[in-house]
Design an enzyme around this catalytic site. Structure first.
Site, short mmCIF file in Angstrom:
data_model
loop_
_atom_site.label_atom_id
_atom_site.label_comp_id
_atom_site.label_asym_id
_atom_site.label_seq_id
_atom_site.Cartn_x
_atom_site.Cartn_y
_atom_site.Cartn_z
N ASP A 29 0.74 -1.20 -0.10
CA ASP A 29 0.08 0.01 -0.05
C ASP A 29 0.83 1.27 0.03
O ASP A 29 1.75 1.31 0.92
CB ASP A 29 -0.96 -0.07 1.35
CG ASP A 29 -1.65 -0.99 1.40
OD1 ASP A 29 -1.66 -2.07 0.49
OD2 ASP A 29 -2.94 -0.96 2.23
N ASP A 38 -15.75 -3.44 0.59
CA ASP A 38 -15.17 -3.13 1.77
C ASP A 38 -16.37 -2.84 2.86
O ASP A 38 -17.33 -1.89 2.75
CB ASP A 38 -14.28 -1.96 1.67
CG ASP A 38 -13.30 -2.04 0.58
OD1 ASP A 38 -12.77 -3.04 0.66
OD2 ASP A 38 -12.86 -0.93 -0.03
O1 LIG Z 1 -7.31 -1.34 -1.46
C1 LIG Z 1 -7.71 -0.06 -1.53
O2 LIG Z 1 -8.22 0.19 -2.87
C2 LIG Z 1 -7.74 0.44 -0.33
C3 LIG Z 1 -8.28 1.75 -0.27
C4 LIG Z 1 -8.27 2.54 0.80
C5 LIG Z 1 -7.71 2.15 1.98
C6 LIG Z 1 -6.90 0.75 1.86
C7 LIG Z 1 -7.10 0.02 0.73
N1 LIG Z 1 -6.69 -1.31 0.82
C8 LIG Z 1 -5.99 -1.82 1.96
C9 LIG Z 1 -5.27 -3.25 1.69
O3 LIG Z 1 -5.73 -3.84 0.50
C10 LIG Z 1 -4.55 -4.00 2.60
O4 LIG Z 1 -3.14 -4.12 2.13
C11 LIG Z 1 -5.15 -5.31 2.81
O5 LIG Z 1 -6.52 -5.28 3.31
C12 LIG Z 1 -4.18 -6.16 3.82
O6 LIG Z 1 -4.70 -5.74 5.25
P1 LIG Z 1 -3.79 -6.37 6.52
O7 LIG Z 1 -3.14 -7.80 6.21
O8 LIG Z 1 -4.77 -6.45 7.56
O9 LIG Z 1 -2.70 -5.56 6.70
#
Ligand SMILES: O=C(O)c1ccccc1NCC(=O)[C@H](O)[C@H](O)COP(=O)(O)O
Length: 242
Positions: free
Chosen positions: A12, A131
């Protein structure tokens, strides 16, 4: 659909840096350095996929488009590109990176006609991110409510959406484990593959998600647990290989 759970390590990006947020909230960033270094490390460790997110584009605070294009171009593995893909211009730029597919979020809630059009045009290259908090969808970098999960899912299914990336916002970046019941419920409501996202904290979490492959879970995104070295990607790949 494969029988083995696919793993998608996450990078990210905010303001040019690889970061992790807590519950997707802007301002909760922890920085983990250069996005390209993280992406190449996951590739070297055996990743087949990268989940690459432009958080600035998702939050409307800027763009990391050039950086994401460079990262995607330097990788040999499949890339799922996410964050701020909301119109023809941003979609064309995302697909021009050579990514395997894009993940639409806000657009699926706010621009349903456009999303139906691009699903029809691009098929398997389009995934939609669902989400959720409870069964309420969140959009715009997860700061606004965007309708009811199962209503939107039924609409997208009817439009031919190929796949969903399902995130329990309250688990995301918290290392509190995936919402397995949510994944089961979504799988029961659609015949399309589901990619789990948010909350993974341990190899046991990944094994638990892997038990849902027969129900329709195809993959799992993993972010914070890898950055905080709860396990290595090699261990994660081994854990879901049988
Ligand atoms: O994916 C998106 O477009 C997004 C937009 C705004 C905030 C967050 C977004 N994505 C976050 C993710 O895809 C995380 O990397 C993923 O959920 C992993 O989560 P974790 O394993 O709990 O760190």
């Amino acid at each position: 659909m494969t029988n083995r759970l696919e793993l998608l390590p996450a990078v990210d990006v905010r303001d040019g840096q690889a970061v992790r947020l807590v519950k997707g909230a802007s301002g909760t960033e922890t920085s983990f350095g250069e996005p390209l270094a993280a992406a190449l490390a996951w590739q070297s460790a055996g990743a087949e996929w990268l989940h690459l997110v432009d958080l600035d584009a998702a939050f409307g605070t800027g763009s990391n488009r050039e950086l994401l294009r460079e990262v995607t171009g330097r990788l040999d593995i499949k890339v799922e590109l996410s964050g701020g893909i909301r119109d023809d211009e941003s979609l064309a730029a995302a697909l021009a990176t050579g990514c395997t597919r894009v993940n639409l979020g806000t657009a699926a809630l706010e621009s349903p006609e456009w999303v139906a059009k691009v699903i029809a045009e691009h098929g398997d290259q389009i995934a939609v991110g669902l989400d959720v908090v409870g069964t309420t969808l969140r959009g715009r970098g997860w700061t606004r409510d965007g309708g009811q999960l199962y209503d939107v899912l039924a609409r997208l299914d009817a439009e031919g959406c190929a796949r969903y990336v399902v995130t329990d916002v309250n688990r995301d970046g918290t290392l509190t484990g995936p919402n397995l019941q949510l994944l089961r419920d979504v799988c029961a409501a659609t015949d399309r593959p589901v990619v789990a996202s948010g909350g993974v904290s341990s190899l046991d979490d990944l094994r638990a998600i892997a038990t849902l492959v027969p129900e329709g879970v195809e993959g799992s995104i993993v972010g914070k647990a890898l950055y905080e070295q709860k396990f290595t990607l090699e261990e994660a790949l081994e854990a879901v290989s049988r």
